[in-house]
Design a protein around this motif. Structure first.
Motif, PDB file in Angstrom:
ATOM      1  N   ARG A  82       0.840  -1.318   0.049  1.00  0.00           N
ATOM      2  CA  ARG A  82      -0.068   0.123  -0.148  1.00  0.00           C
ATOM      3  C   ARG A  82       0.845   1.261   0.025  1.00  0.00           C
ATOM      4  N   PRO A  83       1.469   1.628  -1.264  1.00  0.00           N
ATOM      5  CA  PRO A  83       2.685   2.664  -1.174  1.00  0.00           C
ATOM      6  C   PRO A  83       1.903   4.061  -1.003  1.00  0.00           C
ATOM      7  N   ASP A  84       0.413   3.963  -1.305  1.00  0.00           N
ATOM      8  CA  ASP A  84      -0.288   5.200  -0.887  1.00  0.00           C
ATOM      9  C   ASP A  84      -0.501   5.400   0.481  1.00  0.00           C
ATOM     10  N   LEU A  85      -0.581   4.488   1.202  1.00  0.00           N
ATOM     11  CA  LEU A  85      -0.814   4.719   2.998  1.00  0.00           C
ATOM     12  C   LEU A  85       0.652   5.022   3.432  1.00  0.00           C
ATOM     13  N   GLU A  86       1.659   4.176   2.812  1.00  0.00           N
ATOM     14  CA  GLU A  86       3.024   4.270   3.421  1.00  0.00           C
ATOM     15  C   GLU A  86       3.392   5.839   3.087  1.00  0.00           C
ATOM     16  N   SER A  87       3.285   6.521   1.732  1.00  0.00           N
ATOM     17  CA  SER A  87       3.647   7.780   1.410  1.00  0.00           C
ATOM     18  C   SER A  87       2.951   8.689   2.667  1.00  0.00           C
ATOM     19  N   ALA A  91       4.234  11.378   5.064  1.00  0.00           N
ATOM     20  CA  ALA A  91       4.264  12.824   4.873  1.00  0.00           C
ATOM     21  C   ALA A  91       3.788  13.275   6.220  1.00  0.00           C
ATOM     22  N   THR A  92       2.756  12.549   7.078  1.00  0.00           N
ATOM     23  CA  THR A  92       2.464  13.253   8.309  1.00  0.00           C
ATOM     24  C   THR A  92       3.351  13.146   9.294  1.00  0.00           C
ATOM     25  N   TYR A  93       4.413  11.963   9.243  1.00  0.00           N
ATOM     26  CA  TYR A  93       5.201  11.833  10.129  1.00  0.00           C
ATOM     27  C   TYR A  93       6.354  13.174   9.999  1.00  0.00           C
ATOM     28  N   ARG A  94       6.383  13.612   8.778  1.00  0.00           N
ATOM     29  CA  ARG A  94       7.230  14.661   8.487  1.00  0.00           C
ATOM     30  C   ARG A  94       6.986  16.004   9.283  1.00  0.00           C
ATOM     31  N   ARG A  95       5.658  16.259   9.235  1.00  0.00           N
ATOM     32  CA  ARG A  95       4.879  17.421   9.882  1.00  0.00           C
ATOM     33  C   ARG A  95       5.023  17.084  11.636  1.00  0.00           C
ATOM     34  N   LYS A  96       4.431  15.931  11.880  1.00  0.00           N
ATOM     35  CA  LYS A  96       4.518  15.801  13.272  1.00  0.00           C
ATOM     36  C   LYS A  96       5.632  15.539  13.960  1.00  0.00           C
ATOM     37  N   TYR A  97       6.620  14.921  13.343  1.00  0.00           N
ATOM     38  CA  TYR A  97       7.934  14.508  14.129  1.00  0.00           C
ATOM     39  C   TYR A  97       9.128  15.346  13.260  1.00  0.00           C
ATOM     40  N   TRP A  98       8.769  16.791  13.124  1.00  0.00           N
ATOM     41  CA  TRP A  98       9.556  17.390  12.097  1.00  0.00           C
ATOM     42  C   TRP A  98      11.177  17.423  12.592  1.00  0.00           C
ATOM     43  N   ILE A  99      11.566  17.195  13.541  1.00  0.00           N
ATOM     44  CA  ILE A  99      12.959  17.270  13.674  1.00  0.00           C
ATOM     45  C   ILE A  99      13.521  15.792  13.392  1.00  0.00           C
ATOM     46  N   VAL A 101      12.187  13.099  11.577  1.00  0.00           N
ATOM     47  CA  VAL A 101      12.188  12.555  10.197  1.00  0.00           C
ATOM     48  C   VAL A 101      12.885  13.186   9.214  1.00  0.00           C
ATOM     49  N   PRO A 102      13.118  14.440   9.208  1.00  0.00           N
ATOM     50  CA  PRO A 102      14.164  14.829   8.168  1.00  0.00           C
ATOM     51  C   PRO A 102      15.443  14.600   8.407  1.00  0.00           C
ATOM     52  N   LEU A 103      15.870  14.237   9.735  1.00  0.00           N
ATOM     53  CA  LEU A 103      17.141  14.128   9.989  1.00  0.00           C
ATOM     54  C   LEU A 103      17.571  12.427   9.716  1.00  0.00           C
ATOM     55  N   GLY A 104      16.683  11.915   9.143  1.00  0.00           N
ATOM     56  CA  GLY A 104      16.864  10.613   8.472  1.00  0.00           C
ATOM     57  C   GLY A 104      16.154   9.481   8.960  1.00  0.00           C
ATOM     58  N   MET A 105      15.223   9.600  10.024  1.00  0.00           N
ATOM     59  CA  MET A 105      14.179   8.556  10.382  1.00  0.00           C
ATOM     60  C   MET A 105      13.192   8.351   9.133  1.00  0.00           C
TER      61      MET A 105
END
Length: 131
Positions: A82-87, A91-99, A101-105
Motif C-alpha cells: 500500500r504505497p499510498d498509505l506508506e507515503s 508525509a504526516t510523520y514529517r509534519r508531526k515529528y519534524w525534527i 524524520v528529516p534527520l534520517g528517520m
C-alpha cells in the motif's frame, strides 16, 4: 470510538501498544502514530516481537499519549503493498515529528518498507464500554 478518544489520538505524539503472545503474555512498547480513516497506523521492523505477535494474534491494547493515558482495545494487522498509505504516513510523520524524520528517520522508514524489512501496521479499534 468516543470523540474524546479520537481527539486524544489526533493530538498524541506517542501511543503505547501492548501485544500478546499465544499464551497471553503482554509486552508494551511506545511508538509513533498516524490516525487515518478510523484506524491508527505505525511502522515497525517485521522481525520485531510486536510485529510477530500482531501477525500471529492481532490483539492489542493501546494507551494514547502515556502509559496510563486513554485506552482502547483493537485488532492489529500487517498492511502490505500500500504505497499510498506508506507515503501518506511519511508525509504526516514529517509534519508531526519534524525534527527526527528529516534527520534520517524518514529515509530509514521508507527504505525499510521498500525492502520489506519493515511493515505498516493498521490498528482497528474495537468498540467497548468506557475505560
Amino acid at each position: 470510538m468516543s470523540p474524546a478518544l479520537a481527539e486524544a489520538i489526533r493530538l498524541a505524539s506517542y501511543m503505547y501498544v501492548t501485544t500478546y503472545s499465544a499464551s497471553g503474555k503482554a509486552g508494551t512498547v511506545p511508538t509513533w502514530l498516524w490516525p487515518h480513516g478510523g484506524h491508527v497506523y505505525f511502522t515497525t521492523q517485521r522481525a520485531s516481537l510486536k510485529a510477530r505477535r500482531i501477525r500471529d494474534n492481532g490483539r492489542v491494547t493501546v494507551h494514547v499519549g502515556t502509559k496510563d493515558g486513554p485506552a482502547f482495545e483493537g485488532r492489529a494487522e500487517w498492511v502490505d503493498d500500500r504505497p499510498d498509505l506508506e507515503s501518506a504516513l511519511l508525509a504526516t510523520y514529517r509534519r508531526k515529528y519534524w525534527i527526527l524524520v528529516p534527520l534520517g528517520m524518514g529515509r530509514y522508514i521508507r527504505k525499510g518498507l521498500a525492502a520489506k524489512t519493515s511493515v505498516l501496521i493498521r490498528i482497528t479499534p474495537i468498540e467497548t464500554g468506557p475505560r
